[in-house]
Design an enzyme around this catalytic site. Structure first.
Site, short mmCIF file in Angstrom:
data_model
loop_
_atom_site.label_atom_id
_atom_site.label_comp_id
_atom_site.label_asym_id
_atom_site.label_seq_id
_atom_site.Cartn_x
_atom_site.Cartn_y
_atom_site.Cartn_z
N CYS A 169 2.81 1.43 -1.25
CA CYS A 169 3.77 2.50 -1.49
C CYS A 169 3.13 3.70 -2.18
CB CYS A 169 4.94 2.00 -2.33
SG CYS A 169 6.02 0.89 -1.43
N HIS A 170 2.51 3.46 -3.34
CA HIS A 170 1.96 4.58 -4.09
C HIS A 170 0.53 4.35 -4.53
CE1 HIS A 170 6.39 4.54 -4.58
NE2 HIS A 170 6.25 5.76 -4.14
#
Lengths: 690, 176
Positions: B140-141
């Site tokens: 995701c990040h």
């Protein structure tokens, strides 16, 4: 809502908002400064009570929707899970279900008040018609809400009510198919009813805003029926009306709490604790009590279309009331004849309600027809005629005069009228019970149960013995689907410890899987597991039991009932008698007789039971003396077994009953103290007005 | 509410108003309680969150499995010698959330890493055997965790959480 206000908040921040959105001025002019006639009696507090009920229904409804599953296969179970597992779920469900009844109870008083005091007359016609629209919306909402638990009455109520539309010429069948979303009532029907049941209360709230708007334009009617002329005739809404309404609300809450905590099933139907079965219609289809008068009108007319038209006309005719009754004098207080006919009309409505709960046969049909004629005659003949022939008594010059004239002896009348209404109301609502007649079965004898009454508790020993009887006898054929092993350790239950419940669970083999290889396997039970069913599916259960599957026992003690009869059901309201189900189950278990009485034969494969409706029961005599041994030395008799297993089944049907009654007592204590405080506060506040 | 007549018995009157107001406040608070409490997990959910047992025997060195407990994915990694070595030799001062490897595994069972596979940034599930640290990588990040599940790089503030668990035998653990 009654025009621009000169109210200005003093706080600069509020001033800033007020200049851009004059909301404080609106609130001030509508609910603070708004002039309200000073002679309003307590019947006028029902507007506030209804607003509170609408808010409460929306609030509890939104919460219940968080836990409810609108699917034909899951709805019934999800409602049971709300009641059993959700924190305070039983309370929220009782509030919502009893709340619907209370809402209608209050709206009927509100409507009769409007009728008696002529609140529909010029210039309040639109106000009245908006009220009728709200009432219609309430009926639709209430009906669809009743369908959601998806029990037998839900399903068959939905079937019967939607079939009303099949009476429409030419398009009837198409309309009904459209309503159902299928060839019969089914999952699509449930889904759309849920959606609409969620929507309509907000529509009601919208129309209520219009209703209040119209009220604030025309101003409130009052018992004297004369318009306020000077400032002496009115008092500001706050604090006078606010505090009086709050006192009315707190009294109403006491009445409401009686149902929530002590009589949650009094207004319901035992059949709705049986999951919907499209193959079997209950012996007596009865709508909720608040529809009964109209149901009676429907059944009085022998023609299908005419019956439906008559039923809807009975409501729609209210819209024309302002023009049917053209008498100048508003309040029936000053109309000697209208007053008498009003009370006759009230009695007609209550009797129609009673007839609606009775089976449509014999004298009931004839009485229903006569009363239907009376109902319509009141609107179409009596009121128009009275307007022409009646000589009203003189009305007071002003509201102030009215207040001075009757400051004596008013409380006593109000109290007696209130009592009469409560008794009449309980007669009407209790009427539902009567319809659950049992053809050909003797009434079970009333037993004494440890769990009856406001302080009732389950007898732990009895629960433990009952569990043993269930495990060793009943569980061979009957499932107990909604009870988990963990429940055995719940407070208010049989009183086992977590460890005992875990040990009890581990004696069972539970089917689990699939495992990593994709296969099902058996493992020892855990506390989170539910009592396993004796048969893998309903067909297997039926095949092994002579063609009829033994019913699940989780709700048996609430899903059976018997006719209490008039006037017994009225007393039941006051004595909190709720044990028809346990009485019946106990009686069935003891009601087997080896030989039917002379002249009675039962079909092959059935057994004679004194208390079973029709006497021929498929279940063979399940219990005999000495079959189960108790460790605590209780007698090993059928009587004892039946009593214990019934106690156990009552707990299985309502595991939180002790919490319900305990919290109920606290709430009652609080509400009574609060109502007394409100009463004296109200008196202090009103002391200024006199 | 303040008019001339109230001057006669100001204290009694005020007491009544205060008592009524207080009772109303108590009633309102007591009403709000069940309306809020109903949002907590229900009894069936709590019962279903009971401890689970996992057999470790089929997991070969270098492999990992994902099991679910209370709806959360739990990574159980059978770490290689190299991974253990890396996890133990990192200087603690270089870690954003300093924690020795010994605090994240059970003594005597160094080869088994059991962590809740939920990124401490915003709850995505990191992918095992990816990233620069022989551990986990959150897609995701971009947070990266090492072979002990400790945050090494990226926006996540803390190491992957270790669930409560215990060894019942050398090849069986109970989570919860």
């Amino acid at each position: 809502m009654s025009g621009p206000s000169d109210f200005q908040p003093s706080n600069p921040a509020l001033k800033w908002i007020e200049r851009r959105l004059p909301i404080f001025g609106l609130i001030h002019s509508s609910f603070v400064a708004y002039p309200t006639p000073r002679n309003l009696n307590y019947w006028w507090t029902f507007g506030a009570i209804l607003s509170m009920m609408l808010g409460l229904q929306i609030l509890t409804g939104v919460i219940l929707a968080m836990h409810y599953t609108p699917h034909a296969d899951l709805a019934f179970k999800s409602v049971e899970l709300i009641v059993r597992d959700v924190n305070y779920g039983w309370l929220l469900r009782n509030m919502h279900a009893c709340g619907a009844s209370m809402f209608f109870f209050a709206v009927y008083i509100h409507m009769f008040r409007g009728l008696y005091y002529g609140s529909y007359k010029e210039p309040r016609e639109v106000l009245w018609i908006l009220g009728v629209i709200i009432y219609l919306l309430m009926m639709a909402t209430g009906f669809m809400g009743y369908v959601l638990p998806w029990g037998q009455m839900s399903f068959w109520g939905a079937t019967v009510i939607t079939n009303l539309f099949s009476a429409v010429p030419y398009f009837g069948e198409s309309i009904v198919t459209l309503l159902w979303g299928g060839y019969s009532v089914g999952n699509p029907t449930l889904n759309r009813f849920f959606s609409l049941h969620y929507l309509l209360p907000f529509v009601i709230a919208g129309v209520v805003v219009l209703h209040i708007w119209a009220l604030h334009v025309a101003g409130q009617n009052n018992p004297a029926g004369v318009e306020p002329k000077t400032e002496k005739d009115t008092v500001p809404f706050t604090p006078y009306a606010t505090i009086k309404d709050a006192f009315g609300v707190s009294c109403f809450l006491i009445f409401f709490a009686w149902f929530i905590f002590y009589m949650p099933n009094y207004l319901g139907d035992a059949d709705n604790y049986i999951p919907a079965n499209p193959g079997v219609t209950p012996a007596h289809i009865v709508p909720e009590w608040y529809y009964l008068p109209f149901y009676a009108i429907l059944r009085s007319i022998p023609n299908k279309l005419a019956g439906v038209v008559a039923m809807f006309s009975a409501i729609i005719i209210l819209c024309f009331l302002p023009w049917l009754d053209s008498a100048r004098t508003r309040s029936s207080k000053y109309r000697p004849l209208a007053k008498q006919f009003f009370w006759i009309f009230v009695v007609v409505c209550i009797l129609l309600g009673y007839l609606g709960s009775q089976p449509p046969e014999g004298i009931y049909v004839i009485a229903g027809r006569i009363l239907t004629v009376c109902y319509f005659a009141y609107f179409l003949i009596v009121l128009p005629l009275l307007a022409r022939i009646e000589t009203p008594r003189p009305v007071p010059n002003s509201i102030a005069d009215d207040v001075l004239a009757k400051s004596k002896g008013r409380a006593a009348t109000a109290a007696s009228v209130m009592l009469a209404m409560v008794v009449a109301g309980s007669l009407l609502v209790g009427g539902t019970q009567n319809a659950k007649a049992e053809e050909g079965g003797d009434n079970p004898p009333a037993q004494s149960w440890s769990f009856s009454g406001p302080f009732g508790k389950y007898d732990r020993g009895s629960l433990q013995r009952g569990l043993k009887v269930y495990k060793e006898v009943c569980s061979a054929c009957h499932s107990l689907n909604y009870v988990a092993f963990r429940n055995l350790a719940d407070p208010g239950g049989p009183g086992y410890s977590e460890a005992q419940a875990a040990a009890f669970a581990s004696e069972y083999k539970i089917k689990d899987g699939p495992n990593d290889q994709g296969e099902m396997f058996e493992r020892p039970g855990r506390t989170a597991d539910y009592f396993p069913a004796p048969f893998p599916n309903e067909q297997a259960a039926a095949a092994a039991n002579g063609g009829k599957a033994p019913p699940d026992l989780s709700l048996m003690a609430k899903a059976r009932s018997y006719k209490r009869g008039f006037p017994q059901f009225v007393f039941d309201f006051f004595t909190q008698y709720q044990e028809q189900g346990p009485d019946y189950v106990d009686a069935i278990l003891q009601g087997f007789e080896d030989k039917p009485p002379a002249g009675v034969t039962v079909p092959d494969g059935t057994y004679y039971n004194k208390y079973f409706p029709g006497h021929a029961i498929k279940m063979p005599k399940p219990l005999s003396d000495g079959q189960v041994t108790f460790d605590d030395g209780s007698p090993a008799t059928v009587k004892q077994y039946a009593h214990d297993v019934t106690t156990f089944l009552m707990w299985a049907a309502e595991p939180h009953m002790e919490a319900r009654k305990r919290i109920g007592m606290q709430v009652f204590f609080f509400l009574v103290v609060f109502a007394i405080l409100m009463y004296f506060t109200k008196r202090k506040v009103w002391a200024d007005a006199h | 509410m303040t008019t001339a007549s109230s001057a006669d018995h100001p204290t009694r009157r005020d007491f009544l108003f205060v008592a009524t107001g207080a009772a109303a406040a108590v009633g309102a608070a007591a009403t709000v309680w069940p309306l809020v409490a109903q949002m907590n997990p229900d009894a069936a959910t709590i019962a279903a969150g009971a401890p689970i047992q996992v057999d470790l025997a089929p997991i070969a060195e270098g492999q990992d499995i994902k099991v679910f407990w209370r709806g959360k994915p739990i990574y159980i990694s059978h770490r290689t010698k190299k991974q253990i070595q890396e996890a133990q030799s990192v200087a603690l001062s270089s870690l954003p959330d300093p924690q020795p490897d010994s605090a994240r595994v059970k003594a005597g069972h160094d080869q088994w890493l059991v962590v809740i596979g939920i990124c401490t940034h915003l709850g995505c599930i990191p992918i095992a055997h990816e990233g620069n640290y022989d551990g986990f990588f959150c897609p995701c990040h971009g947070s990266q965790y090492d072979s002990s599940g400790r945050i090494r790089q990226g926006p996540a503030p803390a190491n992957l959480a270790v669930p409560p668990y215990a060894f019942l035998s050398d090849t069986k653990i109970q989570i919860g």
